[in-house]
Design an enzyme around this catalytic site. Structure first.
Site, PDB file in Angstrom:
ATOM      1  N   HIS A  65      54.744  32.722  40.587  1.00  0.00           N
ATOM      2  CA  HIS A  65      54.113  31.408  40.407  1.00  0.00           C
ATOM      3  C   HIS A  65      54.988  30.280  40.921  1.00  0.00           C
ATOM      4  CE1 HIS A  65      51.218  32.824  36.964  1.00  0.00           C
ATOM      5  NE2 HIS A  65      50.802  33.146  38.169  1.00  0.00           N
ATOM      6  N   HIS A  78      46.516  40.249  43.743  1.00  0.00           N
ATOM      7  CA  HIS A  78      45.125  40.426  43.336  1.00  0.00           C
ATOM      8  C   HIS A  78      44.534  41.729  43.892  1.00  0.00           C
ATOM      9  CE1 HIS A  78      43.854  36.219  41.785  1.00  0.00           C
ATOM     10  NE2 HIS A  78      45.145  36.427  41.575  1.00  0.00           N
ATOM     11  N   ARG A  87      49.754  35.973  46.571  1.00  0.00           N
ATOM     12  CA  ARG A  87      48.680  36.044  45.572  1.00  0.00           C
ATOM     13  C   ARG A  87      47.617  37.062  45.984  1.00  0.00           C
ATOM     14  NH1 ARG A  87      44.118  32.076  44.406  1.00  0.00           N
ATOM     15  NH2 ARG A  87      43.530  32.487  42.254  1.00  0.00           N
ATOM     16  N   ASN A  89      38.951  34.979  42.657  1.00  0.00           N
ATOM     17  CA  ASN A  89      39.396  35.090  44.052  1.00  0.00           C
ATOM     18  C   ASN A  89      38.778  34.063  44.991  1.00  0.00           C
ATOM     19  OD1 ASN A  89      41.080  37.229  43.497  1.00  0.00           O
ATOM     20  ND2 ASN A  89      39.590  38.806  44.065  1.00  0.00           N
TER      21      ASN A  89
END
Length: 316
Positions: free
Chosen positions: A188, A63, A59, A91
């Site tokens: 995910h 990001h 992740r 975040n």
């Protein structure tokens, strides 16, 4: 040690490098030959102690790449009046930054001033996926670290409430295709979500429905019990897919069963092309792994940095 050797021996599975790219597979061959072994060792050790580390690293990399390219700007600390990306709303729940710090420390001992934090993060994300049972791939290297990090720019990240048009626009702006969108959404399969990210689907969904009608009713009931509208525990939430520490294609099966967590997951059924890909990946783990690896190479090759940081948390 065996798992580290497995990581290193499997990276030739997927080696598609986008053309016209300044990155190279052998970028550190002479300047830091043990780089990939060092990264794999540290990530493996951290994962053995905390099974949530792989999801966190994957992740974090995603990001990072979606804002200013893969330049490790997500690793920078806020300073003075400047609020950095890691302190932006999407975040706040990022964690395991210490793993990248530990890798950087070991790499600096072996090859001081040579390897960028952005390359370390790209390699760590790859190893995190593999250590969780997913595919591996050869990571192109040579990224530079950015000098700018702004919390305000985290608004650019695709939100869990996005519809399919918003998702496609967000990905296409970064040179990523519809295939990349569906494949990368499969990330995910690892991780956890707080109630706030899917509250819109289980409470006051619309003027006529309290709950999103696309949700499996019993699954919706489970989510409502975990995330009641009132008296909700501060860190309440649920895993995004039932096998949340194993990288597999369960995520896509869940979407087809009406048991996806986010609106953005359900949205993948809203066009013929994306629905076809969801079905393909739900049926074939091998197909998902191949597409995911190639899309990760493509995404992680977006770069816009300027330097090689000595400390991943501060600019030089």
């Amino acid at each position: 040690m065996d798992i580290i050797i497995a990581v290193m021996s499997s990276i030739i599975l997927f080696s598609v490098v986008p053309s016209g790219n300044s990155l190279g597979l052998n970028y550190y061959e002479k300047t830091c030959p043990d780089l990939e072994f060092i990264v794999a060792k540290v990530v493996s050790e951290a994962t053995s102690k905390d099974k949530t580390v792989p999801a966190a690293l994957l992740r974090m990399h995603f990001h990072d790449c979606f804002i200013r390219g893969c330049d490790a700007s997500v690793l920078l600390n806020s300073k003075g009046s400047n609020k950095a990306e890691k302190d932006g709303p999407p975040n706040i729940s990022l964690h395991a930054f210490y793993v990248i710090d530990n890798v950087k420390s070991e790499v600096e001992k072996a090859c001081p001033g040579v390897v960028s934090c952005a390359d370390i993060l790209a390699l760590a994300a790859r190893d995190a996926v593999f250590l969780s049972g997913g595919p591996s791939w050869d990571v192109p290297k040579g990224r530079k670290d950015g000098r700018t990090s702004a919390a305000s720019e985290t608004r650019q990240l695709p939100a869990p409430t996005f519809n399919i048009s918003q998702l496609q626009q967000s990905f296409s702006q970064r040179g990523l295709s519809t295939e990349d969108l569906v494949a990368l959404s499969g990330g995910h399969t690892l991780g956890f979500s707080h109630c706030s990210s899917f509250q819109n689907r289980i409470h006051n969904f619309s003027a006529t429905n309290d709950v999103d009608p696309s949700l499996n009713p019993s699954f919706a009931g489970k989510l409502k019990s975990i995330c009641p509208l009132k008296n909700q525990a501060k860190n309440a939430g649920t895993t995004i897919d039932p096998s949340s520490t194993t990288f597999d294609n369960t995520y896509f099966k869940a979407i087809l069963q009406g048991m996806s967590i986010f609106s953005s997951d359900q949205a993948l059924l809203d066009t013929p092309k994306t629905k076809e890909l969801v079905s393909k990946f739900a049926t074939s783990k091998e197909a998902f792994f191949k597409y995911f690896a190639n899309s990760m190479i493509k995404m992680s090759s977006i770069n816009g940095g300027q330097e090689v940081r000595k400390d991943c948390r501060v600019v030089n």
